[in-house]
Design a protein around this motif. Structure first.
Motif, short mmCIF file in Angstrom:
data_model
loop_
_atom_site.label_atom_id
_atom_site.label_comp_id
_atom_site.label_asym_id
_atom_site.label_seq_id
_atom_site.Cartn_x
_atom_site.Cartn_y
_atom_site.Cartn_z
N THR A 118 0.84 -1.19 0.00
CA THR A 118 0.00 0.00 0.00
C THR A 118 0.88 1.25 0.00
O THR A 118 1.92 1.28 0.65
CB THR A 118 -0.90 0.04 1.25
N ASP A 153 -3.60 4.71 -0.03
CA ASP A 153 -4.42 4.96 1.15
C ASP A 153 -4.31 6.44 1.52
O ASP A 153 -3.28 6.89 2.01
CB ASP A 153 -3.96 4.08 2.32
N ARG A 189 -6.33 -0.63 9.11
CA ARG A 189 -6.16 -0.70 7.65
C ARG A 189 -4.71 -0.92 7.26
O ARG A 189 -4.42 -1.39 6.15
CB ARG A 189 -6.67 0.59 7.00
#
Length: 240
Positions: A118, A153, A189
């Motif tokens: 990410t 993100d 997350r």
């Protein structure tokens, strides 16, 4: 593209030629981001192809980063400095995204960033983002993500204090200026993931390190790598 569209496009380029954001010269047809001459003369660092590079050595002495890279040198008085200023202060957010795509392809080619899950851009405070209209680090991250086929993100890390710009502070004051300015709102997350923290320019590294520390405090089981577009040539003692 139809013949009419090609003709219209050609006339448009003739009347309003696209200029290279580095040298100001006319962009040849088919050029991307910068002109061919500037693309060959870009002051690349080569950091993305080596784990043990000057940026990694500096950051890893302070926080546990797996990889660290900068794409090019930020050289005072150069056209590349003007390119960065255009997307940082003059609204050229597409330029930041295109530079991210270019950078992202280099990161992907190196193979050192294959484990990244990410991408997390260093956030702006909402007031500054509202005034500017965008976050240039986020635009860079979007370009890198596009090139590397990775998600970005934008929500889990927040800038909770609207601190004055680092450029307004002396070097010794910059660390105090960024203390406690970031918070992780959604640590779940990021848990267990390998994050690529992205920013535009690194000089002392105070802002990026403050963000990295906030992430590692909130999500101790994540892994962290760093990609900044540019590092100061002067800061790394490479003035020649």
């Amino acid at each position: 593209m139809s013949i009419l569209s090609e003709l219209t496009h050609g006339v448009g380029r003739l009347l309003f030629p696209v200029r290279c954001p580095v040298c100001g010269g006319e962009m040849p047809p088919g050029s991307r981001v910068v002109c061919t001459r500037c693309r060959y003369a870009v002051p690349l660092t080569g950091f993305c192809h080596a784990t043990y590079n000057p940026l990694w050595e500096r950051l890893s002495a302070l926080v546990p980063v797996e990889q660290a890279s900068a794409f090019l040198y930020f050289i005072a008085g150069s056209g590349w400095r003007e390119l960065i200023h255009r997307f940082k202060y003059d609204g050229a957010w597409r330029l930041a995204r295109d530079m991210g795509v270019w950078y992202g392809h280099s990161l992907a080619e190196s193979g050192l960033y294959d484990a990244v899950d990410t991408i997390v851009p260093v956030p702006l405070h909402w007031r500054k983002r509202l005034r500017r209209g965008y976050n240039q680090a986020e635009c860079l991250a979007e370009g890198i993500g596009r090139a590397m086929a990775l998600p970005v993100d934008r929500c889990s890390v927040r800038r909770v204090r609207n601190n004055p710009a680092q450029a307004l502070h002396r070097r010794e004051e910059r660390w105090d200026n960024v203390e406690g300015i970031f918070a992780v709102r959604h640590p779940e997350r990021l848990a267990g993931r390998h994050l690529l923290l992205v920013d535009d320019v690194l000089t002392t590294g105070a802002t990026l390190l403050s963000c990295a520390e906030a992430i590692l405090r909130a999500v101790p089981d994540c892994r962290l790598s760093v990609a900044v577009l540019a590092v100061s040539q002067r800061e790394f003692g490479l003035d020649g």
